[in-house]
Design an enzyme around this catalytic site. Structure first.
Site, mmCIF file in Angstrom:
data_model
loop_
_atom_site.group_PDB
_atom_site.id
_atom_site.type_symbol
_atom_site.label_atom_id
_atom_site.label_comp_id
_atom_site.label_asym_id
_atom_site.label_seq_id
_atom_site.Cartn_x
_atom_site.Cartn_y
_atom_site.Cartn_z
ATOM 1 C CB ALA A 264 25.255 23.077 -52.973
ATOM 2 C CB THR A 265 24.269 17.775 -51.747
ATOM 3 O OG1 THR A 265 23.192 18.200 -52.582
ATOM 4 C CG2 THR A 265 23.769 16.704 -50.793
ATOM 5 C CD GLN B 297 19.010 27.647 -58.541
ATOM 6 O OE1 GLN B 297 19.015 28.460 -59.462
ATOM 7 N NE2 GLN B 297 18.955 26.347 -58.750
ATOM 8 C CB SER C 108 26.301 24.010 -56.674
ATOM 9 O OG SER C 108 26.356 22.819 -57.414
ATOM 10 C CB ALA C 109 30.941 24.259 -60.164
ATOM 11 C CG HIS C 110 25.465 21.973 -61.494
ATOM 12 N ND1 HIS C 110 25.662 21.512 -60.215
ATOM 13 C CD2 HIS C 110 24.127 22.021 -61.675
ATOM 14 C CE1 HIS C 110 24.492 21.276 -59.652
ATOM 15 N NE2 HIS C 110 23.540 21.588 -60.510
ATOM 16 C CB CYS D 61 18.116 18.405 -56.914
ATOM 17 S SG CYS D 61 19.377 19.581 -57.409
#
Length: 352
Positions: free
Chosen positions: A49-50, A148, A168-170, A295
Site C-alpha cells: 500500500a505504501t 485495513q 495490501s496483501a498482508h 508500521c
C-alpha cells in the site's frame, strides 16, 4: 505460493514457461478484483500500500487529508504540502476543511480518505464525501485507503466513490511485500517506476509472481470469509473483551466506541500509562499488541491519529491497539483481559 515457486518463467516472455507465469499473475489479478469488486484491468500490482500511495500521489500533487491517515499517505505532506480535512471526536470525517465546506476550499489535487483506520478501526462512509466532490466538477481525484478494511468488511470499489484504492496483501492473510493500486478505468496515472512497461505501463519491473500468487489466494479466501459472515464472531469477542476491561478499569477510554468499527480492532487508552510500556508488559505475558500502527513500531511518540481526534498528548501516548483474528477464542480474550487488568492494577497502585 509453494506451487508458484516451481513456475520459473518470466511473465513478460512469450514462451511456454513465461505464459505459465503470466497465467498465475492474471489469475491473481482476477481474484483481487473480485474481493475489491472492480475489473481485473483496474488492478495494478505493487510492493504494498505504501508504494500504491506513492503512485497515487506523485510529487507536486496537492494532497487533502485528515490527520488520522496512515503515514504512507501523510508522509506526502512534506514534499507536496497537505490540507487537513476535519474529523469529529470518533475520527469520522465531517465533510469540512478547517470548518469550511469542500466547495469553498477544494479546487484540485488528491483527496485521501480511509475505509478504516489502522489504529482505531473506525470505518468511514467515503461515498457521500466523494459525491460532494463529484458535484463540484473540479480536477479532484479521490484516493481511498482500503488496506485495513479489505477482508474484514464488505468493500466495493464503485460504492466507495474512489478513483484510486490502496490495497495490501498482508492485512488479510497474504504475504508481506505485495499489494495493489486500483485505478479507475480510463484514468491516466503516471508510472511510478519506469522500465519495461509491466503492469499496463504503471509499474515497471519483473512481477513478484510468488507474492502475487499468494495475494490472489488470500484475496479469494478473504472474500469467502466475509461472504460467510465469519467476522461476526470476532465482533462478539471484541465486545466481550471491552466489557471485561471497562468493568474494572474505570478510567480507561475506548477510542471510537461511538462509531462503526472493524470487527477485530479495539483501541483504548489509560491516561498516564505509556502505550509502549503496556506493549512490553503484554509481550512478557505472551500477547502481541501495538501502540499505534505496527508500521510505526519502535517510534516512541504520541499517536497522531488520537491527537487529530482531539485527545491530549498524555492520552494519545497511552493508547494501545488490540487486534483479534478468525482463530481468536473467547479463552484467548479472557486470558488477555486478566493479564492486562493485573498490570493495570499495578499501574494504579504506583500512581496512587
Amino acid at each position: 505460493m509453494a506451487a508458484a515457486m516451481d513456475v520459473v518463467g518470466n511473465p513478460s516472455s512469450v514462451h511456454g514457461e513465461g505464459r505459465a507465469a503470466k497465467a498465475l499473475v492474471e489469475r491473481a489479478r482476477a481474484q483481487v478484483a473480485e474481493l475489491v469488486e472492480c475489473s481485473p484491468g483496474e488492478v495494478v500490482f505493487t510492493s504494498g500500500a505504501t508504494e500504491a500511495a506513492s503512485l497515487a500521489v506523485p510529487q507536486g500533487t496537492v494532497l487533502w487529508s485528515a490527520g488520522i491517515e496512515h503515514d504512507a499517505v501523510l508522509s506526502w505532506a512534506q514534499p507536496n504540502g497537505v490540507e487537513m480535512l476535519d474529523v469529529d471526536e470518533n475520527g469520522v470525517l465531517t465533510g469540512t476543511v478547517r470548518g469550511g465546506s469542500f466547495a469553498e476550499n477544494i479546487q484540485d489535487g488528491v483527496v485521501a480518505m480511509q475505509a478504516a483506520n489502522s489504529e482505531t478501526g473506525v470505518l468511514q462512509d467515503t461515498l457521500p464525501k466523494a459525491q460532494t466532490l463529484w458535484a463540484l466538477n473540479r480536477d479532484v481525484l479521490v484516493l481511498v485507503d482500503a488496506a485495513q478494511a479489505l477482508g474484514k468488511v464488505p468493500f466495493s470499489f464503485a460504492r466507495s466513490g474512489a478513483d484510486l484504492v490502496m490495497v495490501s496483501a498482508h492485512k488479510f492473510g497474504g504475504p508481506k511485500g505485495v499489494g495493489a493500486l486500483i485505478v479507475k478505468h480510463g484514468l491516466d496515472v503516471k508510472a511510478g517506476i519506469r522500465g519495461g512497461g509491466q503492469e499496463m505501463g504503471r509499474r515497471s519491473g519483473t512481477e513478484n509472481v510468488i507474492g502475487i500468487a499468494g495475494f490472489g489466494a488470500a484475496a479469494e479466501a478473504a472474500a469467502r470469509d466475509v461472504a460467510n459472515g465469519c467476522w461476526d464472531q470476532v465482533k462478539k469477542l471484541r465486545k466481550i473483551l471491552e466489557s471485561a476491561l471497562a468493568g474494572a478499569a474505570k478510567e480507561t477510554i475506548f477510542v471510537g466506541k461511538g462509531a462503526n468499527r472493524l470487527p477485530n480492532t479495539s483501541c483504548f487508552a489509560t491516561p498516564g500509562w505509556k502505550g509502549e510500556t503496556q506493549v512490553m508488559q503484554m509481550d512478557l505475558a505472551g500477547f502481541a499488541i501495538s501502540a499505534g500502527s505496527a508500521c510505526s513500531s519502535g517510534k516512541v511518540r504520541a499517536s497522531t491519529v488520537l491527537r487529530a481526534m482531539g485527545y491530549d498528548d498524555e492520552t494519545a501516548s497511552s493508547a494501545i491497539r488490540v487486534s483479534l483474528g478468525l482463530e481468536t477464542t473467547e479463552q484467548d480474550v479472557l486470558r488477555f483481559a486478566d493479564a492486562w487488568l493485573a498490570q493495570e492494577r499495578k499501574f494504579r497502585a504506583r500512581a496512587a
